[in-house]
Design a protein around this motif. Structure first.
Motif, PDB file in Angstrom:
ATOM      1  N   ASN A  68       0.126  -1.442   0.114  1.00  0.00           N
ATOM      2  CA  ASN A  68       0.114  -0.297  -0.016  1.00  0.00           C
ATOM      3  C   ASN A  68       0.790   1.475  -0.086  1.00  0.00           C
ATOM      4  O   ASN A  68       2.137   1.472   0.625  1.00  0.00           O
ATOM      5  CB  ASN A  68      -1.161  -0.001   1.299  1.00  0.00           C
ATOM      6  CG  ASN A  68      -1.870  -1.177   1.080  1.00  0.00           C
ATOM      7  OD1 ASN A  68      -2.388  -1.218   0.048  1.00  0.00           O
ATOM      8  ND2 ASN A  68      -2.495  -1.887   2.005  1.00  0.00           N
ATOM      9  N   ALA A 102      -1.429  12.408  -0.595  1.00  0.00           N
ATOM     10  CA  ALA A 102      -2.212  13.505  -0.182  1.00  0.00           C
ATOM     11  C   ALA A 102      -3.159  13.262  -1.480  1.00  0.00           C
ATOM     12  O   ALA A 102      -2.706  13.494  -2.935  1.00  0.00           O
ATOM     13  CB  ALA A 102      -2.007  14.826  -0.158  1.00  0.00           C
ATOM     14  N   GLY A 103      -4.315  13.843  -1.576  1.00  0.00           N
ATOM     15  CA  GLY A 103      -5.075  13.434  -3.252  1.00  0.00           C
ATOM     16  C   GLY A 103      -5.032  15.009  -3.984  1.00  0.00           C
ATOM     17  O   GLY A 103      -3.463  15.664  -3.817  1.00  0.00           O
ATOM     18  N   THR A 104      -5.793  15.876  -4.476  1.00  0.00           N
ATOM     19  CA  THR A 104      -5.957  16.856  -5.302  1.00  0.00           C
ATOM     20  C   THR A 104      -5.535  18.092  -4.567  1.00  0.00           C
ATOM     21  O   THR A 104      -5.600  17.831  -3.429  1.00  0.00           O
ATOM     22  CB  THR A 104      -6.369  17.366  -6.370  1.00  0.00           C
ATOM     23  OG1 THR A 104      -7.912  16.901  -5.964  1.00  0.00           O
ATOM     24  CG2 THR A 104      -6.496  15.690  -7.432  1.00  0.00           C
ATOM     25  N   TYR A 136       0.132   5.244   0.385  1.00  0.00           N
ATOM     26  CA  TYR A 136      -0.856   6.428   1.013  1.00  0.00           C
ATOM     27  C   TYR A 136      -0.445   7.534   0.399  1.00  0.00           C
ATOM     28  O   TYR A 136       0.543   8.038  -0.046  1.00  0.00           O
ATOM     29  CB  TYR A 136      -1.677   6.565   2.209  1.00  0.00           C
ATOM     30  CG  TYR A 136      -1.146   5.090   3.080  1.00  0.00           C
ATOM     31  CD1 TYR A 136      -2.790   4.802   2.979  1.00  0.00           C
ATOM     32  CD2 TYR A 136      -0.378   4.188   3.059  1.00  0.00           C
ATOM     33  CE1 TYR A 136      -3.396   3.690   3.684  1.00  0.00           C
ATOM     34  CE2 TYR A 136      -1.017   2.898   3.614  1.00  0.00           C
ATOM     35  CZ  TYR A 136      -2.557   3.035   3.601  1.00  0.00           C
ATOM     36  OH  TYR A 136      -2.928   1.590   3.911  1.00  0.00           O
ATOM     37  N   ASN A 192      -8.946  18.429  -3.675  1.00  0.00           N
ATOM     38  CA  ASN A 192      -9.655  17.400  -2.624  1.00  0.00           C
ATOM     39  C   ASN A 192      -8.572  16.586  -1.678  1.00  0.00           C
ATOM     40  O   ASN A 192      -7.493  15.854  -2.245  1.00  0.00           O
ATOM     41  CB  ASN A 192     -10.707  16.875  -2.977  1.00  0.00           C
ATOM     42  CG  ASN A 192     -10.609  14.597  -2.579  1.00  0.00           C
ATOM     43  OD1 ASN A 192     -11.011  15.565  -1.262  1.00  0.00           O
ATOM     44  ND2 ASN A 192     -11.062  13.820  -3.041  1.00  0.00           N
ATOM     45  N   ASN A 193      -7.784  17.032  -0.708  1.00  0.00           N
ATOM     46  CA  ASN A 193      -7.139  17.075   0.166  1.00  0.00           C
ATOM     47  C   ASN A 193      -6.847  15.600   0.696  1.00  0.00           C
ATOM     48  O   ASN A 193      -6.707  15.393   1.699  1.00  0.00           O
ATOM     49  CB  ASN A 193      -6.394  18.053   1.142  1.00  0.00           C
ATOM     50  CG  ASN A 193      -4.526  18.166   0.890  1.00  0.00           C
ATOM     51  OD1 ASN A 193      -3.967  17.544   0.668  1.00  0.00           O
ATOM     52  ND2 ASN A 193      -4.561  18.616   2.271  1.00  0.00           N
ATOM     53  N   ASP A 194      -8.240  14.934  -0.202  1.00  0.00           N
ATOM     54  CA  ASP A 194      -8.312  14.090   1.132  1.00  0.00           C
ATOM     55  C   ASP A 194      -7.453  12.832   1.352  1.00  0.00           C
ATOM     56  O   ASP A 194      -6.565  12.696  -0.072  1.00  0.00           O
ATOM     57  CB  ASP A 194      -9.489  12.452   0.978  1.00  0.00           C
ATOM     58  CG  ASP A 194     -10.680  13.809   1.118  1.00  0.00           C
ATOM     59  OD1 ASP A 194     -10.440  14.455   2.196  1.00  0.00           O
ATOM     60  OD2 ASP A 194     -11.665  13.565   0.576  1.00  0.00           O
ATOM     61  N   ARG A 195      -6.802  11.986   2.022  1.00  0.00           N
ATOM     62  CA  ARG A 195      -5.982  10.764   1.803  1.00  0.00           C
ATOM     63  C   ARG A 195      -6.726  10.059   0.459  1.00  0.00           C
ATOM     64  O   ARG A 195      -7.642   9.145   0.959  1.00  0.00           O
ATOM     65  CB  ARG A 195      -5.534  10.289   3.286  1.00  0.00           C
ATOM     66  CG  ARG A 195      -4.277   9.543   3.251  1.00  0.00           C
ATOM     67  CD  ARG A 195      -3.764   9.272   4.819  1.00  0.00           C
ATOM     68  NE  ARG A 195      -3.363   7.840   4.787  1.00  0.00           N
ATOM     69  CZ  ARG A 195      -2.786   6.961   5.638  1.00  0.00           C
ATOM     70  NH1 ARG A 195      -3.124   7.460   7.298  1.00  0.00           N
ATOM     71  NH2 ARG A 195      -1.660   6.452   5.912  1.00  0.00           N
ATOM     72  N   GLN A 196      -5.524   9.202   0.165  1.00  0.00           N
ATOM     73  CA  GLN A 196      -5.476   8.567  -1.299  1.00  0.00           C
ATOM     74  C   GLN A 196      -5.438   7.192  -0.632  1.00  0.00           C
ATOM     75  O   GLN A 196      -3.608   6.845  -0.360  1.00  0.00           O
ATOM     76  CB  GLN A 196      -5.384   8.843  -2.527  1.00  0.00           C
ATOM     77  CG  GLN A 196      -6.063  10.281  -2.441  1.00  0.00           C
ATOM     78  CD  GLN A 196      -7.473  10.067  -3.372  1.00  0.00           C
ATOM     79  OE1 GLN A 196      -8.012   8.739  -3.481  1.00  0.00           O
ATOM     80  NE2 GLN A 196      -8.436  10.872  -2.500  1.00  0.00           N
ATOM     81  N   GLU A 197      -5.162   6.442  -1.188  1.00  0.00           N
ATOM     82  CA  GLU A 197      -4.511   4.635  -1.122  1.00  0.00           C
ATOM     83  C   GLU A 197      -4.775   4.049  -2.192  1.00  0.00           C
ATOM     84  O   GLU A 197      -5.669   4.331  -3.463  1.00  0.00           O
ATOM     85  CB  GLU A 197      -5.189   3.637  -0.222  1.00  0.00           C
ATOM     86  CG  GLU A 197      -4.327   2.704   0.014  1.00  0.00           C
ATOM     87  CD  GLU A 197      -5.119   1.723   0.526  1.00  0.00           C
ATOM     88  OE1 GLU A 197      -4.248   0.767   1.058  1.00  0.00           O
ATOM     89  OE2 GLU A 197      -5.954   2.549   1.170  1.00  0.00           O
ATOM     90  N   GLU A 198      -3.517   3.398  -2.772  1.00  0.00           N
ATOM     91  CA  GLU A 198      -3.568   2.960  -4.244  1.00  0.00           C
ATOM     92  C   GLU A 198      -2.363   1.354  -3.830  1.00  0.00           C
ATOM     93  O   GLU A 198      -1.211   1.452  -2.846  1.00  0.00           O
ATOM     94  CB  GLU A 198      -2.316   3.575  -5.107  1.00  0.00           C
ATOM     95  CG  GLU A 198      -1.148   2.695  -6.099  1.00  0.00           C
ATOM     96  CD  GLU A 198       0.039   3.974  -6.510  1.00  0.00           C
ATOM     97  OE1 GLU A 198      -1.243   4.520  -7.631  1.00  0.00           O
ATOM     98  OE2 GLU A 198       0.137   3.616  -6.642  1.00  0.00           O
TER      99      GLU A 198
END
Length: 167
Positions: free
Chosen positions: A36, A40-42, A38, A45-51
């Motif tokens: 995984n 920061a988003g755009t 983790y 939209n500063n939400d935490r993103q996961e890939e």
């Protein structure tokens, strides 16, 4: 120019490993790690993103046996290895196919789930010891007072206090 082929991966197993043997009796297993990342988003939209990235790893000999004995689905593992490109011709379509995989050379186990652990899984401590054949794996230390062997314990600090450090 010098070449370097070294990979360090840490992730969780996607399935229980299964031990196989070659016709000559060499132990081998294939494992798959979910790794995984983790971020920061755009800016809007500063939400935490996961890939999540999935990586196929082949372990041989003692490392394969250790993985099949101690690892279970969901358990964390650290792998040190090298990249290998496999190529073959697809039997059905006749097309040339390739796959990049990791050949695991050292393996270190972590507690199941990366935290408190599972009572059925062996507890692991960081800083494994060196096995014959180059396997660097953390030995289970609870419930087995004779483990690791005396010769496998870490070096003794002969430097005294911090003022005597030789550099």
């Amino acid at each position: 120019m010098a070449n370097l082929n070294k990979v360090f991966l840490m992730g969780n197993l996607t399935a229980d490993p299964e031990l196989r043997t070659t016709p000559k009796g060499t132990a081998v297993t294939d494992i798959r790690l979910a790794i995984n990342r983790y971020f920061a988003g755009t800016p809007e939209n500063n939400d935490r993103q996961e890939e999540t990235t999935f990586v196929d790893i082949t372990l041989w000999n003692r490392q394969a046996e250790i993985a099949c004995t101690y690892l279970k689905k969901g358990q964390g593992v650290f792998i040190e290895g090298r990249l290998q490109l496999d190529s073959w011709e697809d039997r059905q379509s006749g097309q040339k196919r390739t796959k990049l995989r990791v050949i695991g050379e050292n393996l270190q186990l972590f507690p199941r789930g990366g935290g408190s652990g599972d009572s059925s899984a062996p507890r692991q401590q960081s800083g494994g010891y060196q096995q014959q054949g180059g396997s660097n794996y953390s030995a289970p230390r609870s419930g087995n007072p004779g483990y690791p062997p005396q010769s496998a314990q870490g070096p003794v600090d002969d430097f005294g206090d911090d003022d005597d450090i030789p550099f």
